[in-house]
Design a protein around this motif. Structure first.
Motif, short mmCIF file in Angstrom:
data_model
loop_
_atom_site.label_atom_id
_atom_site.label_comp_id
_atom_site.label_asym_id
_atom_site.label_seq_id
_atom_site.Cartn_x
_atom_site.Cartn_y
_atom_site.Cartn_z
N SER A 31 0.83 -1.21 0.00
CA SER A 31 0.00 0.00 0.00
C SER A 31 0.86 1.25 0.00
O SER A 31 1.91 1.32 0.64
N ARG A 32 0.39 2.25 -0.74
CA ARG A 32 1.01 3.58 -0.72
C ARG A 32 0.15 4.54 0.10
O ARG A 32 0.67 5.42 0.78
N SER A 33 -1.16 4.39 0.02
CA SER A 33 -2.07 5.23 0.80
C SER A 33 -3.29 4.42 1.18
O SER A 33 -3.72 3.54 0.42
N VAL A 34 -3.85 4.72 2.35
CA VAL A 34 -5.02 4.01 2.86
C VAL A 34 -6.01 5.02 3.42
O VAL A 34 -5.65 5.88 4.21
N ALA A 35 -7.26 4.91 3.00
CA ALA A 35 -8.34 5.75 3.55
C ALA A 35 -9.44 4.83 4.04
O ALA A 35 -9.99 4.03 3.27
N LEU A 36 -9.75 4.90 5.34
CA LEU A 36 -10.76 4.04 5.97
C LEU A 36 -11.97 4.87 6.38
O LEU A 36 -11.82 5.95 6.96
N ARG A 37 -13.16 4.32 6.07
CA ARG A 37 -14.38 5.01 6.49
C ARG A 37 -15.55 4.03 6.53
O ARG A 37 -15.88 3.42 5.51
N GLU A 38 -16.12 3.86 7.71
CA GLU A 38 -17.34 3.08 7.90
C GLU A 38 -17.27 1.71 7.23
O GLU A 38 -18.13 1.33 6.46
N ARG B 51 -15.26 0.56 5.03
CA ARG B 51 -14.74 0.51 3.66
C ARG B 51 -13.35 1.14 3.63
O ARG B 51 -13.04 2.06 4.39
N ALA B 52 -12.54 0.63 2.73
CA ALA B 52 -11.18 1.16 2.58
C ALA B 52 -10.90 1.43 1.11
O ALA B 52 -11.26 0.62 0.24
N ASP C 163 -10.76 -0.88 -3.85
CA ASP C 163 -11.79 -0.62 -2.85
C ASP C 163 -12.10 -1.93 -2.14
O ASP C 163 -12.32 -2.96 -2.79
N ALA C 164 -12.12 -1.91 -0.82
CA ALA C 164 -12.29 -3.13 -0.04
C ALA C 164 -13.32 -2.94 1.06
O ALA C 164 -13.54 -1.83 1.55
N GLN C 165 -13.95 -4.05 1.43
CA GLN C 165 -14.79 -4.11 2.61
C GLN C 165 -13.90 -4.59 3.76
O GLN C 165 -13.21 -5.60 3.62
N VAL C 166 -13.93 -3.87 4.88
CA VAL C 166 -13.01 -4.19 5.97
C VAL C 166 -13.77 -4.28 7.30
O VAL C 166 -14.64 -3.45 7.59
N GLU C 167 -13.43 -5.28 8.07
CA GLU C 167 -13.97 -5.45 9.42
C GLU C 167 -12.79 -5.61 10.37
O GLU C 167 -12.05 -6.60 10.28
N ILE C 168 -12.60 -4.63 11.24
CA ILE C 168 -11.44 -4.63 12.12
C ILE C 168 -11.88 -4.89 13.55
O ILE C 168 -12.63 -4.12 14.15
N GLY C 169 -11.42 -6.02 14.09
CA GLY C 169 -11.70 -6.37 15.47
C GLY C 169 -10.44 -6.31 16.31
O GLY C 169 -9.35 -6.05 15.80
N ALA D 179 -10.99 -8.73 5.42
CA ALA D 179 -11.12 -7.81 4.29
C ALA D 179 -11.39 -8.60 3.02
O ALA D 179 -10.86 -9.70 2.83
N THR D 180 -12.24 -8.04 2.17
CA THR D 180 -12.48 -8.64 0.86
C THR D 180 -12.33 -7.54 -0.19
O THR D 180 -12.75 -6.40 0.03
N ALA D 181 -11.73 -7.90 -1.30
CA ALA D 181 -11.51 -6.91 -2.36
C ALA D 181 -11.39 -7.62 -3.70
O ALA D 181 -10.94 -8.77 -3.78
N THR D 182 -11.80 -6.93 -4.75
CA THR D 182 -11.66 -7.41 -6.12
C THR D 182 -11.13 -6.27 -6.97
O THR D 182 -11.62 -5.14 -6.87
N PHE D 183 -10.10 -6.55 -7.76
CA PHE D 183 -9.59 -5.53 -8.66
C PHE D 183 -9.02 -6.20 -9.91
O PHE D 183 -8.70 -7.39 -9.90
N ALA D 184 -8.92 -5.44 -10.97
CA ALA D 184 -8.48 -6.00 -12.25
C ALA D 184 -7.26 -5.23 -12.78
O ALA D 184 -7.10 -4.03 -12.52
#
Length: 210
Positions: A127-134, A136-137, A155-161, A167-172
């Motif tokens: 990673s070069r930059s990370v933005a987390l909000r509600e 989502r990352a 773009d990823a779905q993230v659950e931090i405990g 985290a789940t993500a798909t990219f091409a």
């Protein structure tokens, strides 16, 4: 003498007040939690088919059998968080189509002809930059394949405990952006794998030290 003692007492009082604040400023935002990818994580790559006789070929599901990942999460300053995934190119295995001979052929071609795993044993995403909000990352990361590095947005779905991060993500990507010639086979190379490759990541990471 009295004035000197008064000045000293004031200086000591100020020091006792300021020192904890400075120490707090030095440590604030620096505390981090390290999560290591667990064996429950899964990383797949899907390829399409192309060419005049693409209908005669197959789409392929490729699974990374050997990979590792680490997430360094800063709760007080999520933008400072970072992660890295390292895939062993020689551990990539073609799972479909359900034809043993073709699977062996395409897997061998993937490792040797396409990725040249002997010369470039690792595929890396940092990673070069990370933005987390509600939950989502949005991540911009440096993806390195076969010695070529390109920035890729994810773009990823993230659950931090406390102890587990999911985290789940798909990219091409396009293989040609990394100097890779997509696989060709069949009579005269008329059956070809499409340039586009889709990565699917399902990460389960456990807090370091557990």
């Amino acid at each position: 003498m009295g004035k000197t003692n008064l000045a000293v007492r004031i200086a000591l009082a100020l020091a006792s007040t300021v020192a904890p604040a400075v120490a707090g400023a030095q440590t604030s935002g620096t505390d981090s939690v390290v999560y290591e990818f667990s064996p429950a994580s899964q990383l797949d790559v899907r390829t399409g088919k192309a060419g005049l006789l693409g209908f005669a070929g197959h789409e392929h599901l490729i699974r990374a059998r050997v990979f590792s990942g680490r997430v360094i999460y800063h709760p007080a300053g999520p933008a400072a968080s970072r992660f890295e995934i390292v895939i062993q190119a020689g551990g990539l295995e073609v799972l479909t189509p359900p034809d043993t001979e073709e699977i062996r052929k395409v897997t061998a071609a993937l490792r040797t002809d396409v990725l040249d795993a002997a010369s470039y044993p690792e595929i890396r995403f940092a990673s070069r930059s990370v933005a987390l909000r509600e939950g989502r990352a949005h991540v911009v990361g440096a993806l390195t394949i076969k010695g070529q590095t390109r920035d890729v947005p994810i773009d990823a779905q993230v659950e931090i405990g406390r102890d587990t991060l999911r985290a789940t993500a798909t990219f091409a990507i396009k293989q040609t952006d990394f100097g890779i010639r997509p696989y060709r086979g069949g009579p005269g190379g008329t059956v070809r794998v499409a340039d586009k490759m889709t990565f699917e990541i399902r990460a389960v990471a456990i807090r370091d030290g557990l």
